[in-house]
Design a protein around this motif. Structure first.
Motif, short mmCIF file in Angstrom:
data_model
loop_
_atom_site.label_atom_id
_atom_site.label_comp_id
_atom_site.label_asym_id
_atom_site.label_seq_id
_atom_site.Cartn_x
_atom_site.Cartn_y
_atom_site.Cartn_z
N GLU A 1 0.80 -1.17 -0.02
CA GLU A 1 -0.08 -0.11 -0.16
C GLU A 1 0.96 1.27 -0.06
O GLU A 1 0.57 2.29 -0.73
CB GLU A 1 -0.89 0.06 1.31
N CYS B 1 3.13 7.40 -7.88
CA CYS B 1 1.99 8.12 -8.55
C CYS B 1 2.73 9.30 -9.40
O CYS B 1 3.88 9.55 -9.31
CB CYS B 1 1.26 8.84 -7.76
N GLN C 1 -6.84 7.04 -6.33
CA GLN C 1 -7.74 6.31 -7.15
C GLN C 1 -8.69 7.60 -7.85
O GLN C 1 -9.01 7.47 -8.97
CB GLN C 1 -8.59 5.49 -6.37
N ARG D 1 2.16 1.68 -3.37
CA ARG D 1 1.15 2.34 -4.44
C ARG D 1 0.94 3.77 -4.01
O ARG D 1 0.80 4.70 -5.06
CB ARG D 1 -0.24 1.57 -4.19
#
Length: 155
Positions: free
Chosen positions: A77, A84, A134, A80
């Protein structure tokens, strides 16, 4: 040398690390009363304060197997979160939420951030930051779909 609190924390950490290093199964999720350390003669000698050392508490509670799975999931996590694009870097709230998550991970060396009310900022801002990532991903995806539709309708 005369700091009793530091000496007490160092003694508790030494006792706790000796216990946790050989705890492959873990003692389970325990409450605020502490992590019981078994005595050699049976019973328990005392407890490790779970709010003192975050990584030690995870290792003692979940054991090697559970702590490994927990930390692998957490690392995925975090990967992630920090992997970006440049567009999302302009979102100030995302940057602040990510900084709070990183500071909480660093703070875990001295205190447990995954337990009781200390967990709220860490898990809350981790969720907010992942949701922001997201959101920006879907915004980019929908804008690229609109560009494709405009190009096909103009042609």
């Amino acid at each position: 040398e005369n700091d009793g609190s530091l000496q007490n924390r160092a003694f508790n950490f030494e006792r706790g690390i000796n216990f946790a290093l050989f705890e492959f199964v873990g003692v389970g999720l325990v409450g605020a009363e502490g992590i019981p350390v078994p005595a050699a003669t049976g019973g328990f000698i005392s407890t490790i304060n779970p709010s003192d050392h975050g990584y030690l508490a995870i290792l003692a509670c979940l054991g090697w197997f559970g702590a490994g799975l927990y930390l692998v999931g957490l690392l995925i996590e975090l990967y992630r979160l920090f992997n970006c694009g440049k567009q999302i870097e302009l979102d100030t709230f995302f940057v602040v939420a990510r900084a709070i998550v990183l500071a909480s991970i660093i703070r875990m060396a001295t205190s447990n951030i995954t337990f009781r009310d200390f967990a709220l900022p860490f898990w809350g801002f981790l969720g907010i930051a992942l949701a922001a990532k997201q959101y920006h991903f879907h915004q980019k995806l929908s804008s690229s779909k609109l560009d494709i539709q405009e190009k096909t309708s103009n042609a």
